[in-house]
Design a protein around this motif. Structure first.
Motif, PDB file in Angstrom:
ATOM      1  N   PRO A  30       0.816  -1.217   0.000  1.00  0.00           N
ATOM      2  CA  PRO A  30       0.000   0.000   0.000  1.00  0.00           C
ATOM      3  C   PRO A  30       0.851   1.269   0.000  1.00  0.00           C
ATOM      4  O   PRO A  30       0.471   2.271  -0.626  1.00  0.00           O
ATOM      5  N   GLU A  31       2.000   1.223   0.677  1.00  0.00           N
ATOM      6  CA  GLU A  31       2.876   2.406   0.720  1.00  0.00           C
ATOM      7  C   GLU A  31       3.392   2.758  -0.675  1.00  0.00           C
ATOM      8  O   GLU A  31       3.433   3.930  -1.063  1.00  0.00           O
ATOM      9  N   THR A  32       3.782   1.746  -1.447  1.00  0.00           N
ATOM     10  CA  THR A  32       4.268   1.995  -2.804  1.00  0.00           C
ATOM     11  C   THR A  32       3.134   2.484  -3.697  1.00  0.00           C
ATOM     12  O   THR A  32       3.307   3.419  -4.489  1.00  0.00           O
ATOM     13  N   ALA A  33       1.958   1.878  -3.578  1.00  0.00           N
ATOM     14  CA  ALA A  33       0.810   2.319  -4.366  1.00  0.00           C
ATOM     15  C   ALA A  33       0.471   3.775  -4.056  1.00  0.00           C
ATOM     16  O   ALA A  33       0.183   4.569  -4.969  1.00  0.00           O
ATOM     17  N   ASN A  34       0.522   4.150  -2.779  1.00  0.00           N
ATOM     18  CA  ASN A  34       0.232   5.529  -2.389  1.00  0.00           C
ATOM     19  C   ASN A  34       1.296   6.496  -2.908  1.00  0.00           C
ATOM     20  O   ASN A  34       0.981   7.615  -3.326  1.00  0.00           O
ATOM     21  N   ALA A  35       2.564   6.057  -2.870  1.00  0.00           N
ATOM     22  CA  ALA A  35       3.645   6.917  -3.362  1.00  0.00           C
ATOM     23  C   ALA A  35       3.486   7.194  -4.855  1.00  0.00           C
ATOM     24  O   ALA A  35       3.720   8.311  -5.329  1.00  0.00           O
ATOM     25  N   ARG A  70       0.615   7.117  -6.548  1.00  0.00           N
ATOM     26  CA  ARG A  70      -0.548   7.997  -6.710  1.00  0.00           C
ATOM     27  C   ARG A  70      -0.180   9.451  -6.398  1.00  0.00           C
ATOM     28  O   ARG A  70      -0.527  10.372  -7.150  1.00  0.00           O
ATOM     29  N   SER A  71       0.543   9.662  -5.306  1.00  0.00           N
ATOM     30  CA  SER A  71       0.936  11.018  -4.920  1.00  0.00           C
ATOM     31  C   SER A  71       1.852  11.651  -5.955  1.00  0.00           C
ATOM     32  O   SER A  71       1.737  12.842  -6.262  1.00  0.00           O
ATOM     33  N   GLU A  87      -0.230  12.758  -8.900  1.00  0.00           N
ATOM     34  CA  GLU A  87      -1.094  13.892  -8.581  1.00  0.00           C
ATOM     35  C   GLU A  87      -0.337  15.218  -8.577  1.00  0.00           C
ATOM     36  O   GLU A  87      -0.893  16.262  -8.944  1.00  0.00           O
ATOM     37  N   ARG A  90      -5.111   3.631 -11.491  1.00  0.00           N
ATOM     38  CA  ARG A  90      -4.580   3.573 -10.135  1.00  0.00           C
ATOM     39  C   ARG A  90      -3.940   2.214  -9.878  1.00  0.00           C
ATOM     40  O   ARG A  90      -4.462   1.181 -10.301  1.00  0.00           O
ATOM     41  N   ARG A 123      -3.142  -1.018  -7.900  1.00  0.00           N
ATOM     42  CA  ARG A 123      -3.762  -1.847  -6.875  1.00  0.00           C
ATOM     43  C   ARG A 123      -2.672  -2.490  -6.028  1.00  0.00           C
ATOM     44  O   ARG A 123      -1.830  -3.219  -6.547  1.00  0.00           O
TER      45      ARG A 123
END
Length: 343
Positions: free
Chosen positions: A235-240, A242-243, A246, A271, A273
């Motif tokens: 999840p941390e890599t997916a969030n990085a 996405r950020s 953005e 996005r 997953r």
């Protein structure tokens, strides 16, 4: 699309059979996708071509010493190649077996330091299910007695330096039988310098499988079926990722393994997953990348799926022009060779 359209001539002397003296001292070819220009630098200067806010996505898989040597009870030599772990304790594996005669179910194979392998049954068209037993845990034994599975084109046995140099400096999740070679050029000092500049980094895992070494045996690209490889994205890599997207930063995949994992894990909305599974995405020209904005990679074998992926990212003719230029300039090719940045 024909497989032969991805062929090129490579003099044998340009195959790098040993690593460069220092990881980031390798050469770096620069490909600008928009201007179709080709430049050159050294890998240690990578930061000059990245911007604050960019994100490097690196594969933290660790190569296991997957080549084993043993003997039959009758004395014949046997080579075992670990392909896939089938039990949590490492007691059973899918293996390729090579010997002078055919193998049969129940056949024992004697290995070093008291370890025994027993052939159980067919696992696939070319592989067997094999059980290992000995006085110590298999993983402990394997780490000491196994051999690093260098690619066949290096035409040499592994030696002591390969235990370190055929791993990236972030290798931490054992399971690959081939290194994610684009990551071999990074040093901890270079990663720290990039971080100080504002270039982020994130990790994923994709265990490079045996299919990396297998040639494409069909004439038409579209008929090829890619091998499946286990991957995991946190999840941390997916969030990085996405950020980064953005705020207008670029996601730079370090290696074709990272690129495949990212493009396999993206959903219809673009996005990433988070999660784990087996990736079997085959990327060739005509594919539209949805995550990767930049790619760091080595120079790949003619007619390989890896060369097809790079060609999908930057255009087949441009990439093959760059390969011909690399040959002219004497770049080093393949796993221990030089690198390329496409951006």
């Amino acid at each position: 699309m024909l497989v032969k359209d991805f062929n090129y001539h490579l003099p044998q002397e340009l195959i790098a059979r040993y690593p460069a003296p220092k990881r980031d001292a390798s050469r770096l070819m620069l490909l600008d996708r928009s201007s179709k220009t080709i430049g050159e630098d050294v890998f240690a200067h990578l930061g000059q071509y990245l911007r604050p806010g960019d994100l490097l996505v690196m594969n933290d898989t660790r190569v296991i010493p997957a080549r084993l040597f043993g003997t039959k009870v009758t004395g014949g030599s046997v080579e075992l190649f670990l392909v896939k772990r089938l039990s949590a304790d490492g007691g059973e594996w899918e293996c390729l077996l090579r010997g002078s005669k055919r193998f049969k179910e129940g056949q024992p194979i004697l290995l070093a330091a008291g370890m025994t392998a027993r052939v159980i049954t067919r696992q696939g068209p070319e592989s067997w299910r094999v059980a290992f037993s000995g006085a110590e845990p298999f993983d402990t034994w394997l780490d000491r007695e196994g051999h690093i599975p260098l690619p066949p084109y290096l035409q040499r046995d592994d030696d002591v330096q390969d235990r370190e140099r055929y791993q990236t400096v972030i290798a931490s999740t054992p399971g690959a039988v081939a290194a994610p070679t684009a990551g071999l050029h990074f040093t901890r000092e270079l990663l720290a310098a990039l971080a100080a500049k504002g270039v982020g980094s994130a990790r994923l895992t994709l265990h490079t499988g045996l299919g990396t070494f297998k040639p494409v045996r069909v004439e038409q690209v579209e008929e090829h079926r890619i091998h499946r490889e286990w991957y995991e994205i946190s999840p941390e890599t997916a969030n990085a990722i996405r950020s980064t997207k953005e705020r207008g930063g670029r996601v730079v995949a370090v290696g074709t393994t990272s690129a495949r994992a990212l493009e396999f894990a993206v959903d219809d909305d673009g996005r990433i997953r988070a999660g784990a599974g087996e990736a079997d995405i085959f990327i060739y020209p005509g594919y539209r990348f949805r995550v990767v904005d930049g790619l760091i990679t080595n120079f790949h074998l003619p007619e390989s799926t890896l060369l097809m992926l790079v060609s999908a990212f930057a255009g087949r003719e441009f990439v093959l022009d760059a390969y011909r230029e690399a040959v002219t300039r004497g770049f080093r090719f393949y796993s221990y060779g030089d690198a390329m940045l496409l951006i």
